[in-house]
Design an enzyme around this catalytic site. Structure first.
Site, PDB file in Angstrom:
ATOM      1  N   SER A   1       0.837  -1.198   0.000  1.00  0.00           N
ATOM      2  CA  SER A   1       0.000   0.000   0.000  1.00  0.00           C
ATOM      3  C   SER A   1       0.879   1.257   0.000  1.00  0.00           C
ATOM      4  CB  SER A   1      -0.933  -0.066   1.208  1.00  0.00           C
ATOM      5  OG  SER A   1      -1.979   0.843   1.085  1.00  0.00           O
TER       6      SER A   1
ATOM      7  N   ASP B   1      -9.165  -4.435  -5.608  1.00  0.00           N
ATOM      8  CA  ASP B   1      -8.638  -3.486  -4.623  1.00  0.00           C
ATOM      9  C   ASP B   1      -9.533  -2.245  -4.618  1.00  0.00           C
ATOM     10  OD1 ASP B   1      -5.330  -1.976  -4.093  1.00  0.00           O
ATOM     11  OD2 ASP B   1      -7.255  -1.680  -3.077  1.00  0.00           O
TER      12      ASP B   1
ATOM     13  N   HIS C   1      -7.506  -5.167  -1.210  1.00  0.00           N
ATOM     14  CA  HIS C   1      -6.311  -4.368  -0.940  1.00  0.00           C
ATOM     15  C   HIS C   1      -5.324  -5.045   0.017  1.00  0.00           C
ATOM     16  CE1 HIS C   1      -3.928  -0.749  -0.919  1.00  0.00           C
ATOM     17  NE2 HIS C   1      -3.999  -0.636   0.399  1.00  0.00           N
TER      18      HIS C   1
END
Ligand SMILES: CCCCCCCCCCCCCCCC(=O)SCCNC(=O)CCNC(=O)[C@H](O)C(C)(C)COP(=O)(O)OP(=O)(O)OC[C@H]1O[C@@H](n2cnc3c(N)ncnc32)[C@H](O)[C@@H]1OP(=O)(O)O
Length: 477
Positions: free
Chosen positions: A296, A390, A424
């Protein structure tokens, strides 16, 4: 088309748990053993795969056959290790329900259950027998782990102290009754995060605030820096597990930890450069370069490090961005502003959660291009691991655009692996999937995406892929 599980699934899941079939007395607390233990004189050793009978369970189980629950490697294993789970001593074709549960360090319960049927010989091998329903169905040897759900809504599994294991209880109940009461066997298994001989070394060198994990032996080992996303603090669990595979891994904090900045508004690449030099110069780390693993926000930090710093050989991002996001990034007088966003593009799901996937501006359009990370300057090779569902941001788009940028400048084509129906939070294997939780940067509950089964399989494959990539480019220990 990725199957996205709406948070309604999550909400339903939570409701299911609230109406869980497990009598409260048996929820995540009862330690039982196979009746064999009832007669055994010595108390079970803690690390053994037996527990202690509660009165109620003793009554329930004393009338049952000598049913035994086995799993290997037992009695302890690492969280990223698959287990072979089997039940013995059942009646032929006996219907049973299996349940796995544990509590995290905040005492929050995670659990899963599934219905099975013993074979003609009264055996049940999860590598061969299909689950007939419950938290998952079909032949899923590790389904009891990856399908676990938290009892607390919007809660993510986070291992905060890698020096202690999670104690996972596995119970076998007689029958498929929605409220099973007759416990036939139980074992407690230690699922650890620090492999045998792996050393955990806190690092407070210069301004670097980190923890170094070294595999057993003298090395030198290929070195990797592991960086999480927005949230602050120092999460070590991915680094500690990776060290169990022969890498020297530096879990790096970069804000909201000790004397580091309290927030991530302003970050300085010199801090990360210091971490690279620390790892590269460590006597037990094999040069000439190091690897980077970023998830991320940690992913775009790794791309910035690979683009501006020396000695970066291999870079893996897990749902990263190819623009600088969420903080101003400084380096040697240069300032890269964060990619802008428009809250008006935040959608609300039917269940009232924020979907921020479209919130960020397009980094390819002006004036957003000033936030682009100049990956074309990097000497590193790249592996982009992408969840196609995601909902934090457009990971697939970022990976493809970064690939175009690299190739337009004559660099090696990066490897991109896309996982359908995967959200995600691509965590190490067997971490329960978190579809909704609090977003530290956005400040509200957001959907992360991911269909439980597909996302879980993606976590297993992504872990294999990144290890293979680092071994290939950094060498084996
Ligand atoms: C509105 C304007 C918008 C503007 C427009 C936006 C556009 C925006 C575009 C996208 C921009 C993205 C850019 C960054 C993209 C990433 O990076 S997404 C996030 C990726 N996340 C990670 O990598 C994990 C990083 N770390 C963490 O999550 C945190 O360190 C931890 C582990 C949850 C918290 O650790 P901690 O420091 O001990 O904090 P702690 O006090 O325990 O908890 C703080 C809060 O976190 C939550 N929390 C803590 N533990 C848990 C848990 N296990 N499960 C769930 N929640 C938890 C709770 O809410 C808690 O608050 P309280 O309930 O205590 O009030």
């Amino acid at each position: 088309m990725a199957l996205t599980r709406s948070p309604r699934w999550f909400a339903k899941g939570v409701a299911d748990l609230a109406n869980s079939p497990w009598p409260p007395t048996l929820r995540g607390r009862v330690w039982l053993a196979s009746p064999r233990l009832i007669s055994s004189p010595e108390p079970p050793t803690f690390g053994s795969s037996f527990g202690v009978l509660s009165k109620r369970a003793a009554a329930a189980s004393s009338s049952s056959m000598a049913v035994s629950l086995r799993w290997s490697p037992g009695p302890r294993s690492l969280w990223d290790e698959p287990l072979a789970i089997s039940v013995h001593g059942l009646a032929p074709a006996q219907p049973v329900t299996l349940r796995a549960s544990f509590r995290d360090e905040k005492g929050e319960l995670f659990q899963a259950s599934a219905r099975y049927q013993a074979d003609a010989g009264g055996q049940l091998d999860l590598a061969r027998a299909p689950a007939l329903g419950g938290s998952y169905s079909g032949v899923e040897p590790m389904g009891l782990f990856w399908s676990m759900k938290p009892a607390k809504p919007y809660w993510r599994l986070v291992k905060r102290d890698v020096q202690t294991p999670f104690l996972v209880e596995l119970e076998v109940y007689d029958g498929h009754d929605p409220q099973p009461t007759k416990v036939m066997a139980q074992v407690v298994h230690e699922r650890g995060f620090l492999g045998p001989g792996v050393k955990r070394i806190p690092v407070r060198e210069g301004s670097v605030r980190a923890t170094l994990f070294l595999p057993p032996g003298s090395g030198p080992f290929p070195g990797i820096i592991d960086i999480f996303g927005a949230g602050g603090g120092l999460l070590e669990y991915r680094a500690s597990l990776l060290a169990g595979h022969g890498f020297a891994v530096l879990a790096l904090a970069y804000y909201a930890f000790e004397d580091l900045p309290k927030d991530m508004k302003e970050l300085h690449l010199e801090y990360f450069e210091e971490a690279v030099q620390y790892l590269k110069n460590h006597s037990q780390v094999k040069g000439p370069g190091v690897g980077l693993l970023g998830f991320s926000k940690g992913g775009d930090l790794c791309l910035s490090m690979a683009s501006h710093l020396k000695d970066i050989t291999a870079t893996v991002t897990l749902n990263g961005s190819m623009a600088n996001v969420g903080s101003v990034l400084h380096y040697k007088g240069m300032t890269i502003p964060p990619l802008g966003s428009d809250p008006k593009r935040i959608k609300m799901t039917k269940d009232g959660f924020a979907d921020i996937v479209d919130a960020l501006n397009n980094p390819l359009e002006e004036p957003n291009r000033r936030s682009l990370i100049p990956v074309e300057k990097a000497e590193s090779c790249f592996l982009f691991l992408v969840g196609l569902d995601d909902h934090n941001w457009k990971s697939e788009f970022y990976a493809n655009e970064a690939a175009k940028l690299l190739q337009a400048h004559g660099k090696k084509k990066p490897k991109i692996i896309c996982y359908p129906a995967t959200g995600h939070y691509i965590e190490p294997p067997y971490f329960p999937v978190c579809p909704v939780s609090f977003h530290a940067l956005v400040g509200t509950l957001v959907i992360w995406g991911g269909e439980v089964s597909a996302h879980s399989m993606a976590q297993i494959d992504a872990w294999k892929q990144l290890r293979a990539f680092f071994h290939k480019h950094l060498g084996k220990d």
